[in-house]
Design an enzyme around this catalytic site. Structure first.
Site, PDB file in Angstrom:
ATOM      1  N   ARG A  53       0.798  -1.216   0.000  1.00 32.69           N
ATOM      2  CA  ARG A  53       0.000   0.000   0.000  1.00 32.69           C
ATOM      3  C   ARG A  53       0.837   1.276   0.000  1.00 32.69           C
ATOM      4  NH1 ARG A  53      -2.687  -3.938   1.807  1.00 32.69           N
ATOM      5  NH2 ARG A  53      -0.782  -4.369   2.939  1.00 32.69           N
ATOM      6  N   THR A  54       1.807   1.346   0.898  1.00 29.38           N
ATOM      7  CA  THR A  54       2.537   2.612   1.043  1.00 29.38           C
ATOM      8  C   THR A  54       3.287   2.926  -0.252  1.00 29.38           C
ATOM      9  OG1 THR A  54       2.729   2.172   3.387  1.00 29.38           O
ATOM     10  CG2 THR A  54       4.206   3.843   2.489  1.00 29.38           C
ATOM     11  N   LYS A  82      25.560  -5.006  -1.530  1.00 28.90           N
ATOM     12  CA  LYS A  82      27.031  -4.962  -1.592  1.00 28.90           C
ATOM     13  C   LYS A  82      27.625  -4.322  -0.340  1.00 28.90           C
ATOM     14  CE  LYS A  82      26.939  -4.190  -6.601  1.00 28.90           C
ATOM     15  NZ  LYS A  82      27.256  -3.191  -7.639  1.00 28.90           N
ATOM     16  N   ARG A 103      11.551   3.551   3.814  1.00 26.98           N
ATOM     17  CA  ARG A 103      11.088   2.542   4.784  1.00 26.98           C
ATOM     18  C   ARG A 103      12.282   1.672   5.140  1.00 26.98           C
ATOM     19  NH1 ARG A 103       5.809  -1.151   4.408  1.00 26.98           N
ATOM     20  NH2 ARG A 103       4.965   0.839   5.105  1.00 26.98           N
ATOM     21  N   HIS A 131       5.120   5.763  11.681  1.00 30.29           N
ATOM     22  CA  HIS A 131       4.656   5.650  10.291  1.00 30.29           C
ATOM     23  C   HIS A 131       3.687   6.815  10.064  1.00 30.29           C
ATOM     24  CE1 HIS A 131       3.550   4.094   6.496  1.00 30.29           C
ATOM     25  NE2 HIS A 131       3.235   2.839   6.806  1.00 30.29           N
TER      26      HIS A 131
HETATM   27  N1  ASP Z   1       1.443  -1.755   6.739  1.00 31.43           N
HETATM   28  C1  ASP Z   1       1.614  -1.318   8.103  1.00 31.43           C
HETATM   29  C2  ASP Z   1       3.084  -1.027   8.391  1.00 31.43           C
HETATM   30  O1  ASP Z   1       3.899  -1.037   7.488  1.00 31.43           O
HETATM   31  C3  ASP Z   1       0.999  -2.260   9.097  1.00 31.43           C
HETATM   32  C4  ASP Z   1       1.568  -3.653   9.140  1.00 31.43           C
HETATM   33  O2  ASP Z   1       2.527  -3.978   8.425  1.00 31.43           O
HETATM   34  O3  ASP Z   1       1.036  -4.434   9.943  1.00 31.43           O
HETATM   35  O4  ASP Z   1       3.416  -0.755   9.520  1.00 31.43           O
END
Ligand code: ASP
Length: 304
Positions: A53-54, A82, A103, A131
């Site tokens: 999603r993100t 590497k 991330r 987040h």
């Molecule tokens: N997608 C959300 C996160 O990246 C929640 C999860 O992974 O449970 O934190």
């Protein structure tokens, strides 16, 4: 917010949040009017952990603003393999993009990385830390479904490792929400998060069972047990499967209860709930696009 790094929900005031949510509502109502706001803008995606999603909604948002993305790809296919450091990676990618989305599995990584770059860096999840963009779309969803007036929310599941919980709980202190935290003893809120919430004067209560509070809730925010963050897999297995909800669990809930989940779900929400009016989690995920359009627009310096 122009050119700001977005690292934590703690840095967002109520005015900042409302600015993003208002602009997101405009983007949702009339996406065409945003279509060429950031022509040729490039967003650098550095994802060191899986994401559906993100990553996809940031990509959709960049494209809907007239821009595009440059994507580091997976850790396996990049120079991280590497032995390149995070600081070097972001210093390189900032030369290819107007803003970065990061991330990473380590808590504090986004803050650290932001110290090495001049373009805005957006934290898309730093380990069990924060987040903040998930929180913005969560708040958007809450505003649409339940509103912020006299809001009573239950946040249930993995409160220890769930970064979406840590960000959301903090942001909700701006709206004077009553927050109930429901989890097994071993997955309670980290002490540092509880301390911060107390410092902000938040109204919080902690429970091990959902039943005693369910009927008071406007919103129930369910989370996944974060298997990947448990140091010991047997500890995870002992807890997995607890804190699931189905239509029977919700019998005592208010008819207008909003059930949310940042997704992905494993088995926390029975599929039979998907077709009820309680279910807002797919709409919540879809809200990621207008909310991230709004945030990018503000951070990249759209009309203020
Ligand atoms: N997608 C959300 C996160 O990246 C929640 C999860 O992974 O449970 O934190």
């Amino acid at each position: 917010m122009r050119h700001d790094h977005i690292i934590s929900a703690k840095q967002l005031s109520r005015a900042d949040i409302e600015a993003v949510l208002d602009r997101a509502a405009e983007a949702a109502a009339d996406p065409e009017s945003f279509a060429d706001r950031h022509e040729n803008a490039l967003l650098g995606l550095c994802f060191f952990e899986p994401s559906t999603r993100t990553k996809m909604s940031f990509t959709a948002a960049a494209k809907r603003l007239g821009g595009d993305v440059v994507d580091m790809g997976t850790v396996e296919s990049s120079s991280v393999k590497k032995g390149e450091s995070l600081a070097d990676t972001v210093r390189v990618v900032e030369g290819y993009a107007d803003a970065l989305v990061l991330r990473h599995p380590s808590e504090g990584s986004a803050q650290m990385a932001s110290e090495f770059v001049d373009v805005p860096l957006i934290n898309a999840g730093d380990g069990a830390g924060q987040h903040p963009t998930q929180t913005l779309l969560d708040l958007y969803t809450i505003r649409e479904s339940a509103g912020f007036d006299d809001l009573t929310i239950g946040i249930m599941g993995d409160l220890k490792y769930g970064r979406t919980v840590h960000s959301l709980a903090h942001a909700l202190t701006n709206f004077d929400a009553d927050q109930h935290f429901i989890s097994p003893e071993s997955l309670k809120l980290p002490r540092s998060v509880r301390y911060d919430l107390h410092e902000e004067g938040a109204s919080i209560r902690e429970h091990t069972e959902l039943d005693p509070v369910l009927s008071e809730l406007d919103v129930l925010y369910v989370t996944r047990i974060q298997a990947e963050r448990f140091p010991d897999e047997s500890e995870y297995r002992a807890i997995a499967g607890e804190y699931q909800i189905d239509t029977e669990t919700l019998e005592a809930a208010r008819d207008d209860l909003t059930v949310m989940h940042p997704l992905p779900r494993v088995d926390e929400i029975a599929h039979e709930i998907d077709d009820t009016d309680y279910a807002h989690y797919f709409q919540q995920a879809h809200n990621g696009v207008p909310v991230r359009m709004a945030l990018l627009d503000l951070v990249l310096g759209g009309e203020q």
